[in-house]
Design a protein around this motif. Structure first.
Motif, PDB file in Angstrom:
ATOM      1  N   THR A  15       0.789  -1.431   0.055  1.00 13.16           N
ATOM      2  CA  THR A  15       0.152  -0.198  -0.374  1.00 13.16           C
ATOM      3  C   THR A  15       1.046   1.409  -0.190  1.00 13.16           C
ATOM      4  O   THR A  15       0.210   2.342  -1.005  1.00 13.16           O
ATOM      5  CB  THR A  15      -0.710   0.089   1.511  1.00 13.16           C
ATOM      6  OG1 THR A  15      -1.715  -1.200   0.979  1.00 13.16           O
ATOM      7  CG2 THR A  15      -1.726   1.882   1.554  1.00 13.16           C
ATOM      8  N   SER A  26      -4.375   7.474  -0.811  1.00  8.34           N
ATOM      9  CA  SER A  26      -5.094   6.060  -0.104  1.00  8.34           C
ATOM     10  C   SER A  26      -5.358   4.994  -1.204  1.00  8.34           C
ATOM     11  O   SER A  26      -5.599   5.407  -1.994  1.00  8.34           O
ATOM     12  CB  SER A  26      -5.949   6.049   0.942  1.00  8.34           C
ATOM     13  OG  SER A  26      -7.343   6.005   1.053  1.00  8.34           O
ATOM     14  N   ASP A  28      -7.922   0.858  -1.825  1.00  8.81           N
ATOM     15  CA  ASP A  28      -8.078  -0.290  -1.017  1.00  8.81           C
ATOM     16  C   ASP A  28      -7.791  -1.553  -1.838  1.00  8.81           C
ATOM     17  O   ASP A  28      -6.483  -1.437  -2.282  1.00  8.81           O
ATOM     18  CB  ASP A  28      -9.760  -0.026  -1.053  1.00  8.81           C
ATOM     19  CG  ASP A  28     -10.016  -0.155  -1.789  1.00  8.81           C
ATOM     20  OD1 ASP A  28      -9.677  -0.557  -2.840  1.00  8.81           O
ATOM     21  OD2 ASP A  28     -11.117   1.131  -1.414  1.00  8.81           O
ATOM     22  N   SER A  29      -8.093  -2.511  -1.113  1.00 10.28           N
ATOM     23  CA  SER A  29      -7.616  -3.811  -1.580  1.00 10.28           C
ATOM     24  C   SER A  29      -7.847  -4.158  -3.138  1.00 10.28           C
ATOM     25  O   SER A  29      -7.550  -4.076  -3.840  1.00 10.28           O
ATOM     26  CB  SER A  29      -8.144  -4.882  -0.782  1.00 10.28           C
ATOM     27  OG  SER A  29      -9.299  -5.371  -0.896  1.00 10.28           O
ATOM     28  N   SER A  31      -8.510  -1.775  -5.445  1.00  8.97           N
ATOM     29  CA  SER A  31      -8.054  -0.372  -5.837  1.00  8.97           C
ATOM     30  C   SER A  31      -7.036  -1.690  -7.320  1.00  8.97           C
ATOM     31  O   SER A  31      -6.547  -2.488  -6.619  1.00  8.97           O
ATOM     32  CB  SER A  31      -7.254   0.431  -5.052  1.00  8.97           C
ATOM     33  OG  SER A  31      -7.847   1.227  -4.605  1.00  8.97           O
TER      34      SER A  31
END
Length: 86
Positions: A15, A26, A28-29, A31
């Motif tokens: 990340t 940011s 997320d998983s 993305s």
């Protein structure tokens, strides 16, 4: 020492790499690296960082096939488990 075989650890590190490379605050998983602006040059940089940090080999083809953060974490995890067995 850092347990690189722990998927939570891999996720945190990957990340940070994504946020740095893609200039996002940011991700997320789910993305998608390429949907967020990743291109072939950034992919090579990503692979180099993964290989340097985790001391494992990742092919460009595997990154293209595993476009999401979650899938890339799984590829790194599998690679580390395989290299550990050798």
């Amino acid at each position: 020492s850092i347990n690189y075989k722990n998927t939570n650890t891999i996720t945190k590190i990957l990340t940070k790499i994504w946020v740095e490379l893609l200039s996002y605050e940011s991700v997320d998983s789910k993305s998608d690296f390429f949907d967020l602006g990743g291109d072939s040059l950034l992919m090579i940089t990503l692979i180099n960082k993964i290989e340097n940090i985790f001391s494992t080999k990742i092919s460009p083809r595997s990154i293209v096939a595993a476009r999401t953060l979650e899938k890339q974490v799984n590829i790194i995890h599998q690679s580390l488990c395989i290299s550990q067995e050798r």
